[in-house]
Motif scaffolding. Structure first.
Motif, mmCIF file in Angstrom:
data_model
loop_
_atom_site.group_PDB
_atom_site.id
_atom_site.type_symbol
_atom_site.label_atom_id
_atom_site.label_comp_id
_atom_site.label_asym_id
_atom_site.label_seq_id
_atom_site.Cartn_x
_atom_site.Cartn_y
_atom_site.Cartn_z
ATOM 1 N N ASP A 20 0.801 -1.224 0.000
ATOM 2 C CA ASP A 20 0.000 0.000 0.000
ATOM 3 C C ASP A 20 0.838 1.280 0.000
ATOM 4 O OD1 ASP A 20 -2.431 -1.387 0.008
ATOM 5 O OD2 ASP A 20 -2.451 -1.523 2.196
ATOM 6 N N THR A 21 2.132 1.172 -0.201
ATOM 7 C CA THR A 21 3.014 2.342 -0.169
ATOM 8 C C THR A 21 3.926 2.326 -1.388
ATOM 9 O OG1 THR A 21 3.019 2.177 2.250
ATOM 10 C CG2 THR A 21 4.598 3.682 1.256
ATOM 11 N N THR A 51 -3.510 -1.024 -5.978
ATOM 12 C CA THR A 51 -4.021 -1.741 -4.803
ATOM 13 C C THR A 51 -5.371 -2.396 -5.086
ATOM 14 O OG1 THR A 51 -5.235 0.139 -3.855
ATOM 15 C CG2 THR A 51 -2.870 -0.035 -3.327
ATOM 16 N N ARG A 77 6.407 9.987 -1.249
ATOM 17 C CA ARG A 77 5.852 8.719 -0.773
ATOM 18 C C ARG A 77 4.327 8.761 -0.869
ATOM 19 N NH1 ARG A 77 7.456 8.911 4.160
ATOM 20 N NH2 ARG A 77 5.540 8.877 5.394
ATOM 21 N N TYR A 78 3.769 7.772 -1.533
ATOM 22 C CA TYR A 78 2.318 7.682 -1.700
ATOM 23 C C TYR A 78 1.781 6.570 -0.812
ATOM 24 C CZ TYR A 78 2.910 10.720 -5.744
ATOM 25 O OH TYR A 78 3.216 11.793 -6.564
ATOM 26 N N GLU A 79 0.964 6.945 0.167
ATOM 27 C CA GLU A 79 0.364 5.977 1.081
ATOM 28 C C GLU A 79 -1.114 5.811 0.717
ATOM 29 O OE1 GLU A 79 1.105 7.237 5.076
ATOM 30 O OE2 GLU A 79 3.281 6.884 4.922
ATOM 31 N N GLU A 81 -4.867 4.192 1.324
ATOM 32 C CA GLU A 81 -5.802 3.629 2.297
ATOM 33 C C GLU A 81 -6.926 2.936 1.537
ATOM 34 O OE1 GLU A 81 -8.613 5.059 6.061
ATOM 35 O OE2 GLU A 81 -7.437 6.525 4.925
#
Length: 291
Positions: A20-21, A51, A77-79, A81
């Motif tokens: 997820d990152t 994702t 950084r792409y997080e 959810e």
């Protein structure tokens, strides 16, 4: 595929840190040290899409806010959810982070194709892109009057072939109605990857959109007394997208007020199919002259 398009394609693909990152790199597109808004739009869409477990579910909409200027010297950084995976739709939220601060966030919704009612707006009648000069040719004609970074970039092969239907004189723009039409496609060929084409379109959508709000005011983005920045951006994807062929960007700006310009646009393929729509509000502020 030319070197610039190869570089842009690699930017959009991202590096996976975990499920997820993701990590993205930047290019200083305008020599300002700030990340181009279209880059984080395309990268965040790529991160969210990676994702989604069901390969038949593709993004049909995205809604984003730009919070802070990004630094081209720092990775992003792409997080992601995972908000929901329902029977028909999936939802994701993405936060882009630099130096442990959020600079951008985006929500996206995904759906598999299914039959239903269909109608669409009519494509405007405009000249063929092959009859028009490219944006690079127009920039090269005034290269000696452009900022050095832009003049240098104008001499290089770009990743995108962009052709304004009614180009304005960027150095002396004059006043025009708040409407414009621009043809574009990649300058080369992308592989048949729907996600890459959709992310490339998200990247491209941040070009020319806010400029439309300047048209009635005799201004261009080259005016050093203007401060311009995207505030929010929304896209809706209606039909399959092919960035290897010409797409028409039909833009308008219904309003400008309170140092903000509001713009919206439809994107058609060369056969007249409405493939996407977008809307954006951005900051357009006059900067006081230094004394």
């Amino acid at each position: 595929m030319n070197q610039a398009l190869t570089s842009l394609t690699e930017q959009l693909k991202l590096t996976s840190l975990d499920k997820d990152t993701f990590l993205g790199q930047s290019v200083d597109l305008f020599g300002s040290g700030r990340v181009f808004g279209g880059q984080v739009l395309g990268q965040s869409l790529m991160a969210a899409s990676r994702t989604i477990a069901n390969p038949k579910r593709e993004a049909h909409s995205m809604h984003a806010y730009f919070l802070l200027p990004g630094d081209t010297n720092e990775p992003i950084r792409y997080e992601v959810e995972r908000i929901r995976d329902g029977g028909s739709f999936s939802a994701r939220r993405v936060v882009a982070i630099q130096r442990e601060r959020p600079i951008f966030f985006m929500s996206a919704s995904f759906q598999a194709a299914e039959p239903g009612f269909e109608h669409q707006a009519t494509m405007p009648t405009v000249p063929s892109p092959t009859s028009l000069q490219s944006e690079v040719e127009l920039f090269r004609a005034i290269a000696n009057e452009l900022p050095p970074t832009m003049a240098e970039r104008a001499m290089q092969a770009p990743p995108l072939d962009i052709r304004p239907v009614n180009p304005i004189n960027l150095l002396n723009p004059g006043a025009h109605l708040p409407y414009s039409h621009v043809w574009f496609k990649v300058n080369g060929s992308l592989p048949e990857d729907p996600l890459l084409h959709k992310s490339m379109l998200a990247y491209t959508s941040d070009l020319h959109l806010l400029d439309t709000a300047l048209l009635p005011h005799g201004q261009s983005f080259l005016n050093p007394s203007l401060q311009m920045a995207s505030i929010d951006h929304a896209m809706w994807f209606h039909r399959p997208i092919n960035m290897n062929d010409w797409l028409l960007y039909a833009l308008e700006s219904p309003s400008a007020s309170n140092a903000r310009g509001f713009c919206r646009a439809n994107i058609f393929d060369r056969h007249g199919h409405l493939v996407a729509s977008c809307a954006q509000e951005g900051l357009i502020r006059k900067v006081p002259a230094k004394t």
